[in-house]
Design a protein around this motif. Structure first.
Motif, PDB file in Angstrom:
ATOM      1  N   THR A   1       0.844  -1.203   0.000  1.00 17.85           N
ATOM      2  CA  THR A   1       0.000   0.000   0.000  1.00 17.85           C
ATOM      3  C   THR A   1       0.882   1.257   0.000  1.00 17.85           C
ATOM      4  N   THR A   2       0.289   2.392  -0.266  1.00 15.47           N
ATOM      5  CA  THR A   2       1.045   3.641  -0.267  1.00 15.47           C
ATOM      6  C   THR A   2       1.432   4.041   1.157  1.00 15.47           C
ATOM      7  N   LYS A   3       2.541   4.754   1.263  1.00 15.98           N
ATOM      8  CA  LYS A   3       3.009   5.254   2.563  1.00 15.98           C
ATOM      9  C   LYS A   3       3.111   6.777   2.494  1.00 15.98           C
TER      10      LYS A   3
ATOM     11  N   ALA B   1       4.599   5.889   9.208  1.00 13.30           N
ATOM     12  CA  ALA B   1       5.085   4.504   9.222  1.00 13.30           C
ATOM     13  C   ALA B   1       4.299   3.673   8.214  1.00 13.30           C
ATOM     14  N   PHE B   2       4.973   2.712   7.655  1.00 15.36           N
ATOM     15  CA  PHE B   2       4.279   1.796   6.754  1.00 15.36           C
ATOM     16  C   PHE B   2       3.642   0.671   7.566  1.00 15.36           C
TER      17      PHE B   2
END
Length: 302
Positions: free
Chosen positions: A58-60, A65-66
């Motif tokens: 997914t996008t960060k 934080a991812f």
């Protein structure tokens, strides 16, 4: 225990027969190994463990934080080898008095019986592919070809069967190949699943070759090309003589863990004499298991 005595072969103890028939038919080439991946095992059973894939990343956002992912084990198909065995017992008198060399071929006769059993056992996996009474031990609780196979702990289902059963035809085969080409893994990721071999019974063998080998679209007056043949969508046609469900047809795929056969003990022959009766006995035995791990390895319709 059944025993072959002179009464069973009375004619074979007399001179003058022109020949013997009933035991010298041509045999089919080995067929199960064209469909199943054959592996060796030294264990009482083999377990294949399914593990979930990772979902798409997914996008960060900047400075954020991812997300970490987790995965877990899923189904664990279990292959338990079974023993097949057979034998013959021949009285000493029958062995001595038989004049045509029939008993000298006893190993070949037993080998034929064992080969028939092995082919029938493996073909039964496909014969019962659509029967909900026959499940894979440790699998997802569905028959081999189903429209609602579980994807695993994260949920969702997938199908390896045509939504509406159809006879083999250019249209139904194209539908199956499209279904295979849009397959996903346990987390919905697109996978490079492709059909490889078309498996049919003798009842469908001529249709299979027309559908896969015709240069033009069969059964129409149009001049359209046969895309199945032009694209090389089917590597080969496998005709299996042992599948009982004559209208069933299947497409094997390039899935790495599909139909599998585990050989625990190769066929062996033992010959001995009975001390008490002087009978000559010979037996053959073999041990193996067959089934499927990932249902994506085979698609079918009936």
């Amino acid at each position: 225990m059944s025993q072959i005595n002179r009464g069973n072969i009375a004619r074979l103890t007399q001179e003058g027969l022109a020949g013997i028939f009933g035991q010298s038919y041509a045999e089919h080439p080995k067929q199960f190994s064209q469909i199943f991946e054959v592996k060796q095992t030294k264990k009482a059973y083999e377990v294949v463990q399914g593990i979930e894939a990772l979902a798409p990343a997914t996008t960060k956002d900047e400075g954020a934080a991812f997300d970490y992912q987790s995965f877990t084990q899923s189904f664990n198909p279990k292959y338990i080898p079974v023993t097949y065995a057979t034998g013959i017992s021949i009285s000493k008198e029958a062995m001595d008095d038989e004049l045509y060399g029939l008993f000298a071929r006893r190993a070949k006769l037993l080998g034929y019986s064992m080969a028939q059993a092995k082919e029938t056992y493996h073909a039964a996996v496909l014969s019962r592919a659509f029967n909900s009474s026959y499940l894979m031990s440790g699998g997802d609780g569905k028959e081999m070809c189903a429209t609602d196979h579980s994807k695993g702990p994260s949920g969702g289902t997938f199908s390896n069967e045509l939504a509406v059963g159809a006879d083999l035809s250019p249209t139904s085969l194209q539908d199956m190949l499209i279904q295979i080409g849009t397959a996903t893994d346990s987390r919905g990721n697109k996978i490079a699943l492709m059909g490889t071999d078309l498996i049919v019974t003798p009842a469908n063998q001529f249709v299979a070759y027309v559908v896969t080998k015709s240069a033009n679209l069969p059964g129409t007056a149009d001049n359209d090309i046969n895309a199945i043949m032009s694209m090389g969508s089917v590597r080969s046609v496998i005709v299996n003589n042992y599948i009982d469900e004559t209208g069933a047809w299947f497409m094997k795929t390039n899935c790495a863990d599909g139909l599998t056969s585990y050989q625990r003990e190769a066929v062996s022959f033992v010959d001995d004499n009975s001390f008490n009766t002087r009978s000559i006995r010979m037996m053959a035995a073999e041990r193996y298991a067959a089934g499927w791990s990932d249902p994506r390895g085979i698609y079918g319709s009936v």
